[in-house]
Design a protein around this motif. Structure first.
Motif, PDB file in Angstrom:
ATOM      1  N   GLY A 140       0.799  -1.218   0.000  1.00 59.57           N
ATOM      2  CA  GLY A 140       0.000   0.000   0.000  1.00 59.57           C
ATOM      3  C   GLY A 140       0.830   1.266   0.000  1.00 59.57           C
ATOM      4  O   GLY A 140       0.325   2.345   0.299  1.00 59.57           O
ATOM      5  N   THR A 141       2.097   1.160  -0.399  1.00 58.82           N
ATOM      6  CA  THR A 141       3.000   2.309  -0.327  1.00 58.82           C
ATOM      7  C   THR A 141       3.236   2.972  -1.671  1.00 58.82           C
ATOM      8  O   THR A 141       3.831   4.050  -1.732  1.00 58.82           O
ATOM      9  CB  THR A 141       4.356   1.882   0.246  1.00 58.82           C
ATOM     10  N   GLU A 142       2.781   2.352  -2.760  1.00 57.66           N
ATOM     11  CA  GLU A 142       2.977   2.955  -4.079  1.00 57.66           C
ATOM     12  C   GLU A 142       1.897   2.486  -5.040  1.00 57.66           C
ATOM     13  O   GLU A 142       1.238   1.465  -4.820  1.00 57.66           O
ATOM     14  CB  GLU A 142       4.363   2.613  -4.646  1.00 57.66           C
ATOM     15  N   LEU A 143       1.712   3.280  -6.109  1.00 58.29           N
ATOM     16  CA  LEU A 143       0.753   2.918  -7.136  1.00 58.29           C
ATOM     17  C   LEU A 143       1.384   1.922  -8.094  1.00 58.29           C
ATOM     18  O   LEU A 143       2.562   2.047  -8.441  1.00 58.29           O
ATOM     19  CB  LEU A 143       0.314   4.151  -7.931  1.00 58.29           C
ATOM     20  N   LEU A 144       0.601   0.946  -8.534  1.00 57.42           N
ATOM     21  CA  LEU A 144       1.060   0.087  -9.611  1.00 57.42           C
ATOM     22  C   LEU A 144       1.048   0.891 -10.908  1.00 57.42           C
ATOM     23  O   LEU A 144       0.302   1.859 -11.059  1.00 57.42           O
ATOM     24  CB  LEU A 144       0.160  -1.142  -9.730  1.00 57.42           C
ATOM     25  N   ARG A 145       1.890   0.490 -11.858  1.00 54.85           N
ATOM     26  CA  ARG A 145       2.091   1.313 -13.057  1.00 54.85           C
ATOM     27  C   ARG A 145       0.843   1.433 -13.924  1.00 54.85           C
ATOM     28  O   ARG A 145       0.583   2.483 -14.518  1.00 54.85           O
ATOM     29  CB  ARG A 145       3.235   0.742 -13.908  1.00 54.85           C
ATOM     30  N   ASP A 146       0.087   0.349 -14.077  1.00 56.45           N
ATOM     31  CA  ASP A 146      -1.075   0.403 -14.969  1.00 56.45           C
ATOM     32  C   ASP A 146      -2.188   1.267 -14.382  1.00 56.45           C
ATOM     33  O   ASP A 146      -2.657   1.024 -13.267  1.00 56.45           O
ATOM     34  CB  ASP A 146      -1.614  -0.998 -15.224  1.00 56.45           C
ATOM     35  N   VAL A 147      -2.592   2.269 -15.140  1.00 62.06           N
ATOM     36  CA  VAL A 147      -3.691   3.157 -14.754  1.00 62.06           C
ATOM     37  C   VAL A 147      -4.726   3.126 -15.879  1.00 62.06           C
ATOM     38  O   VAL A 147      -4.379   3.291 -17.048  1.00 62.06           O
ATOM     39  CB  VAL A 147      -3.195   4.602 -14.540  1.00 62.06           C
ATOM     40  N   THR A 148      -5.981   2.909 -15.534  1.00 65.77           N
ATOM     41  CA  THR A 148      -7.047   2.895 -16.536  1.00 65.77           C
ATOM     42  C   THR A 148      -7.813   4.209 -16.477  1.00 65.77           C
ATOM     43  O   THR A 148      -8.367   4.575 -15.438  1.00 65.77           O
ATOM     44  CB  THR A 148      -8.007   1.714 -16.310  1.00 65.77           C
ATOM     45  N   THR A 149      -7.807   4.918 -17.590  1.00 62.26           N
ATOM     46  CA  THR A 149      -8.479   6.213 -17.697  1.00 62.26           C
ATOM     47  C   THR A 149      -9.822   5.988 -18.384  1.00 62.26           C
ATOM     48  O   THR A 149      -9.889   5.339 -19.430  1.00 62.26           O
ATOM     49  CB  THR A 149      -7.616   7.198 -18.488  1.00 62.26           C
ATOM     50  N   THR A 150     -10.893   6.517 -17.800  1.00 60.07           N
ATOM     51  CA  THR A 150     -12.232   6.193 -18.279  1.00 60.07           C
ATOM     52  C   THR A 150     -13.073   7.440 -18.541  1.00 60.07           C
ATOM     53  O   THR A 150     -12.998   8.421 -17.810  1.00 60.07           O
ATOM     54  CB  THR A 150     -12.963   5.283 -17.279  1.00 60.07           C
ATOM     55  N   TYR A 151     -13.867   7.358 -19.594  1.00 56.52           N
ATOM     56  CA  TYR A 151     -14.746   8.451 -20.043  1.00 56.52           C
ATOM     57  C   TYR A 151     -16.157   7.898 -20.177  1.00 56.52           C
ATOM     58  O   TYR A 151     -16.392   6.923 -20.905  1.00 56.52           O
ATOM     59  CB  TYR A 151     -14.212   8.985 -21.374  1.00 56.52           C
ATOM     60  N   TYR A 152     -17.086   8.490 -19.450  1.00 60.99           N
ATOM     61  CA  TYR A 152     -18.489   8.074 -19.493  1.00 60.99           C
ATOM     62  C   TYR A 152     -19.134   8.552 -20.779  1.00 60.99           C
ATOM     63  O   TYR A 152     -19.074   9.743 -21.117  1.00 60.99           O
ATOM     64  CB  TYR A 152     -19.224   8.647 -18.286  1.00 60.99           C
ATOM     65  N   LEU A 153     -19.741   7.634 -21.523  1.00 60.72           N
ATOM     66  CA  LEU A 153     -20.396   8.020 -22.772  1.00 60.72           C
ATOM     67  C   LEU A 153     -21.611   8.900 -22.478  1.00 60.72           C
ATOM     68  O   LEU A 153     -22.409   8.580 -21.593  1.00 60.72           O
ATOM     69  CB  LEU A 153     -20.846   6.783 -23.540  1.00 60.72           C
ATOM     70  N   PRO A 154     -21.762  10.024 -23.190  1.00 64.64           N
ATOM     71  CA  PRO A 154     -22.947  10.870 -22.986  1.00 64.64           C
ATOM     72  C   PRO A 154     -24.231  10.064 -23.167  1.00 64.64           C
ATOM     73  O   PRO A 154     -24.254   9.032 -23.856  1.00 64.64           O
ATOM     74  CB  PRO A 154     -22.804  11.938 -24.081  1.00 64.64           C
ATOM     75  N   GLY A 155     -25.310  10.532 -22.539  1.00 72.10           N
ATOM     76  CA  GLY A 155     -26.578   9.828 -22.560  1.00 72.10           C
ATOM     77  C   GLY A 155     -27.050   9.471 -23.960  1.00 72.10           C
ATOM     78  O   GLY A 155     -27.634   8.399 -24.178  1.00 72.10           O
TER      79      GLY A 155
END
Length: 239
Positions: A140-155
Protein backbone atom coordinates in the motif's frame (compact mmCIF):
# COMPACT_ATOMS: atom_id res chain seq x y z
CA UNK A 1 6.95 10.44 -24.21
CA UNK A 2 3.91 11.52 -22.23
CA UNK A 3 1.40 13.81 -23.88
CA UNK A 4 -0.90 16.59 -22.72
CA UNK A 5 -4.02 15.40 -20.90
CA UNK A 6 -7.67 15.77 -21.79
CA UNK A 7 -8.02 17.80 -18.59
CA UNK A 8 -5.60 20.33 -20.06
CA UNK A 9 -7.72 20.76 -23.16
CA UNK A 10 -11.08 20.91 -21.50
CA UNK A 11 -11.21 24.57 -20.44
CA UNK A 12 -9.41 27.74 -21.32
CA UNK A 13 -11.35 30.29 -19.31
CA UNK A 14 -10.72 33.45 -21.36
CA UNK A 15 -9.55 31.38 -24.32
CA UNK A 16 -12.88 29.56 -24.65
CA UNK A 17 -15.25 30.29 -27.52
CA UNK A 18 -19.04 30.43 -27.56
CA UNK A 19 -20.90 28.18 -29.97
CA UNK A 20 -22.17 31.20 -31.99
CA UNK A 21 -18.70 32.64 -32.58
CA UNK A 22 -16.98 32.48 -35.95
CA UNK A 23 -14.54 29.59 -36.48
CA UNK A 24 -10.96 30.42 -35.54
CA UNK A 25 -8.65 31.50 -38.33
CA UNK A 26 -5.15 30.10 -38.79
CA UNK A 27 -3.50 32.71 -36.57
CA UNK A 28 -5.94 32.07 -33.72
CA UNK A 29 -5.43 28.33 -34.02
CA UNK A 30 -1.65 28.76 -33.89
CA UNK A 31 -1.98 30.98 -30.83
CA UNK A 32 -4.21 28.40 -29.16
CA UNK A 33 -1.79 25.60 -29.93
CA UNK A 34 1.11 27.65 -28.55
CA UNK A 35 -0.89 28.31 -25.40
CA UNK A 36 -1.36 24.60 -24.83
CA UNK A 37 2.26 23.84 -25.67
CA UNK A 38 3.12 26.11 -22.74
CA UNK A 39 0.57 24.40 -20.50
CA UNK A 40 1.98 21.03 -21.54
CA UNK A 41 5.54 22.04 -20.74
CA UNK A 42 4.57 22.89 -17.17
CA UNK A 43 3.48 19.27 -16.81
CA UNK A 44 6.68 18.00 -18.45
CA UNK A 45 4.77 16.58 -21.38
CA UNK A 46 4.96 17.18 -25.12
CA UNK A 47 2.06 18.30 -27.29
CA UNK A 48 2.27 16.89 -30.85
CA UNK A 49 1.20 19.00 -33.83
CA UNK A 50 -1.41 16.39 -34.76
CA UNK A 51 -3.46 17.54 -31.77
CA UNK A 52 -4.06 21.01 -33.25
CA UNK A 53 -7.43 20.08 -34.77
CA UNK A 54 -8.81 18.25 -31.72
CA UNK A 55 -7.68 21.14 -29.49
CA UNK A 56 -9.73 23.60 -31.53
CA UNK A 57 -12.76 21.32 -31.52
CA UNK A 58 -12.58 20.65 -27.79
CA UNK A 59 -12.11 24.37 -27.08
CA UNK A 60 -15.18 25.33 -29.08
CA UNK A 61 -17.27 22.90 -27.00
CA UNK A 62 -15.59 23.53 -23.67
CA UNK A 63 -18.62 25.16 -22.03
CA UNK A 64 -20.87 22.12 -22.52
CA UNK A 65 -20.08 19.20 -20.21
CA UNK A 66 -22.55 16.51 -19.23
CA UNK A 67 -22.23 15.29 -15.61
CA UNK A 68 -21.90 11.59 -14.97
CA UNK A 69 -25.22 10.63 -13.28
CA UNK A 70 -25.33 9.44 -9.68
CA UNK A 71 -27.55 9.31 -6.61
CA UNK A 72 -26.39 10.49 -3.17
CA UNK A 73 -27.11 7.73 -0.66
CA UNK A 74 -25.65 9.20 2.53
CA UNK A 75 -23.91 12.40 3.52
CA UNK A 76 -21.33 11.43 6.13
CA UNK A 77 -19.44 13.97 8.21
CA UNK A 78 -16.16 13.06 6.50
CA UNK A 79 -17.33 12.00 3.03
CA UNK A 80 -20.30 11.31 0.78
CA UNK A 81 -21.68 7.94 -0.27
CA UNK A 82 -22.96 7.70 -3.84
CA UNK A 83 -24.40 5.16 -6.24
CA UNK A 84 -23.40 5.45 -9.88
CA UNK A 85 -25.85 3.50 -12.06
CA UNK A 86 -24.79 0.95 -14.66
CA UNK A 87 -23.44 2.61 -17.78
CA UNK A 88 -21.04 2.40 -20.69
CA UNK A 89 -17.54 3.86 -20.46
CA UNK A 90 -14.66 4.18 -22.92
CA UNK A 91 -11.52 2.92 -21.18
CA UNK A 92 -7.81 2.84 -21.98
CA UNK A 93 -4.96 1.49 -19.84
CA UNK A 94 -1.39 2.80 -19.79
CA UNK A 95 1.61 1.79 -17.70
CA UNK A 96 4.09 4.66 -17.94
CA UNK A 97 6.79 5.20 -15.27
CA UNK A 98 4.80 8.03 -13.64
CA UNK A 99 1.10 8.33 -12.83
CA UNK A 100 0.94 11.70 -14.61
CA UNK A 101 2.37 10.16 -17.77
CA UNK A 102 -0.12 7.29 -17.76
CA UNK A 103 -3.17 9.54 -17.44
CA UNK A 104 -1.75 11.88 -20.08
CA UNK A 105 -1.37 9.07 -22.60
CA UNK A 106 -4.84 7.79 -21.77
CA UNK A 107 -6.47 11.21 -22.12
CA UNK A 108 -4.78 11.77 -25.47
CA UNK A 109 -6.29 8.58 -26.84
CA UNK A 110 -9.73 9.32 -25.39
CA UNK A 111 -9.67 12.85 -26.72
CA UNK A 112 -9.11 11.60 -30.26
CA UNK A 113 -12.00 9.17 -29.77
CA UNK A 114 -14.27 11.94 -28.46
CA UNK A 115 -13.38 14.38 -31.24
CA UNK A 116 -13.50 12.22 -34.37
CA UNK A 117 -11.81 8.83 -34.24
CA UNK A 118 -14.99 6.84 -33.76
CA UNK A 119 -17.49 5.03 -35.97
CA UNK A 120 -19.71 8.13 -36.28
CA UNK A 121 -16.84 10.40 -37.33
CA UNK A 122 -18.29 13.20 -35.18
CA UNK A 123 -17.67 14.99 -31.90
CA UNK A 124 -19.32 12.97 -29.12
CA UNK A 125 -19.43 15.53 -26.32
CA UNK A 126 -17.56 15.79 -23.03
CA UNK A 127 -18.64 14.34 -19.70
CA UNK A 128 -17.23 14.98 -16.22
CA UNK A 129 -15.56 13.70 -14.26
CA UNK A 130 -12.94 11.73 -16.13
CA UNK A 131 -12.12 8.85 -13.78
CA UNK A 132 -8.72 7.18 -13.34
CA UNK A 133 -8.73 3.68 -11.86
CA UNK A 134 -5.63 2.84 -9.83
CA UNK A 135 -4.27 -0.09 -7.84
CA UNK A 136 -1.83 -0.11 -4.94
CA UNK A 137 1.06 -2.42 -4.21
CA UNK A 138 0.57 -5.13 -1.57
CA UNK A 139 2.26 -2.90 1.01
CA UNK A 140 0.00 0.00 0.00
CA UNK A 141 3.00 2.31 -0.33
CA UNK A 142 2.98 2.95 -4.08
CA UNK A 143 0.75 2.92 -7.14
CA UNK A 144 1.06 0.09 -9.61
CA UNK A 145 2.09 1.31 -13.06
CA UNK A 146 -1.08 0.40 -14.97
CA UNK A 147 -3.69 3.16 -14.75
CA UNK A 148 -7.05 2.89 -16.54
CA UNK A 149 -8.48 6.21 -17.70
CA UNK A 150 -12.23 6.19 -18.28
CA UNK A 151 -14.75 8.45 -20.04
CA UNK A 152 -18.49 8.07 -19.49
CA UNK A 153 -20.40 8.02 -22.77
CA UNK A 154 -22.95 10.87 -22.99
CA UNK A 155 -26.58 9.83 -22.56
CA UNK A 156 -27.21 10.11 -26.31
CA UNK A 157 -24.71 7.32 -26.95
CA UNK A 158 -25.40 5.04 -23.98
CA UNK A 159 -27.76 2.72 -25.93
CA UNK A 160 -25.33 2.34 -28.86
CA UNK A 161 -21.77 3.59 -28.14
CA UNK A 162 -19.70 4.62 -31.17
CA UNK A 163 -16.86 2.19 -31.78
CA UNK A 164 -13.31 3.53 -31.34
CA UNK A 165 -10.85 3.30 -34.23
CA UNK A 166 -8.01 2.94 -31.71
CA UNK A 167 -7.78 -0.74 -30.68
CA UNK A 168 -6.40 0.29 -27.27
CA UNK A 169 -9.77 1.82 -26.31
CA UNK A 170 -12.38 -0.56 -24.92
CA UNK A 171 -16.09 0.12 -24.45
CA UNK A 172 -17.00 -1.34 -21.06
CA UNK A 173 -20.46 -1.70 -19.55
CA UNK A 174 -19.88 -1.07 -15.87
CA UNK A 175 -22.28 -2.43 -13.29
CA UNK A 176 -23.69 -0.07 -10.62
CA UNK A 177 -20.84 1.36 -8.56
CA UNK A 178 -21.19 2.37 -4.92
CA UNK A 179 -18.44 4.64 -3.62
CA UNK A 180 -17.37 6.74 -0.68
CA UNK A 181 -16.04 9.98 -2.08
CA UNK A 182 -14.09 12.90 -0.66
CA UNK A 183 -13.10 16.12 -2.44
CA UNK A 184 -9.52 17.35 -2.56
CA UNK A 185 -7.99 20.26 -4.44
CA UNK A 186 -4.77 20.84 -6.37
CA UNK A 187 -2.53 18.65 -8.49
CA UNK A 188 -2.94 14.89 -8.85
CA UNK A 189 0.39 13.10 -8.56
CA UNK A 190 1.29 9.76 -7.03
CA UNK A 191 2.37 11.59 -3.89
CA UNK A 192 -0.83 13.59 -3.47
CA UNK A 193 -3.05 10.58 -4.25
CA UNK A 194 -1.29 8.35 -1.70
CA UNK A 195 -1.62 11.13 0.87
CA UNK A 196 -5.37 11.46 0.22
CA UNK A 197 -5.84 7.68 0.46
CA UNK A 198 -4.08 7.60 3.83
CA UNK A 199 -6.11 10.57 5.07
CA UNK A 200 -9.45 9.05 4.11
CA UNK A 201 -8.52 5.76 5.79
CA UNK A 202 -7.70 7.69 8.96
CA UNK A 203 -11.09 9.43 8.78
CA UNK A 204 -13.01 6.21 8.17
CA UNK A 205 -11.18 4.06 10.69
CA UNK A 206 -11.10 0.28 10.47
CA UNK A 207 -13.64 -1.19 8.03
CA UNK A 208 -13.76 -4.13 5.65
CA UNK A 209 -16.68 -2.80 3.60
CA UNK A 210 -14.47 -1.05 1.01
CA UNK A 211 -11.66 -2.31 -1.19
CA UNK A 212 -8.09 -1.69 -0.07
CA UNK A 213 -6.29 -2.50 -3.30
CA UNK A 214 -8.31 -0.48 -5.85
CA UNK A 215 -9.33 3.20 -5.89
CA UNK A 216 -10.56 5.83 -8.33
CA UNK A 217 -9.46 9.43 -8.84
CA UNK A 218 -12.06 11.71 -10.46
CA UNK A 219 -10.89 14.86 -12.26
CA UNK A 220 -13.31 17.76 -12.88
CA UNK A 221 -11.28 20.81 -13.89
CA UNK A 222 -8.57 22.13 -16.12
CA UNK A 223 -5.06 21.85 -14.54
CA UNK A 224 -4.40 25.55 -15.08
CA UNK A 225 -6.84 26.15 -12.22
CA UNK A 226 -4.52 26.44 -9.18
CA UNK A 227 -6.88 24.68 -6.75
CA UNK A 228 -8.79 22.49 -9.15
CA UNK A 229 -11.35 20.02 -7.86
CA UNK A 230 -10.67 16.30 -7.68
CA UNK A 231 -12.29 13.45 -5.78
CA UNK A 232 -10.94 10.25 -4.31
CA UNK A 233 -13.37 7.32 -4.54
CA UNK A 234 -13.27 4.34 -2.19
CA UNK A 235 -15.16 1.41 -3.73
CA UNK A 236 -17.76 -0.45 -1.69
CA UNK A 237 -17.43 -4.24 -1.76
CA UNK A 238 -20.25 -6.05 -3.53
CA UNK A 239 -22.75 -7.44 -1.05
Amino acid sequence: MARITLEDLNGLDDESLDEDEEPMDGEEQNRLFSHWETVASTHQVTLPQEMAGPIVQMTQHSQVREPVPYVTLLQHEKCEERLYPAGKWACVTNGEPMYEQSISMGFMKLMRYICKENSTGRYLGMTVPVVNEIRLSEEGTELLRDVTTTYYLPGEFQPDPPLPTDPDIRIVERQPLRVLTRVFYGVTTEETILREIRLLWELLGSTDTVLRESYMVAAYENPSVPQRRNELWFIRRAE
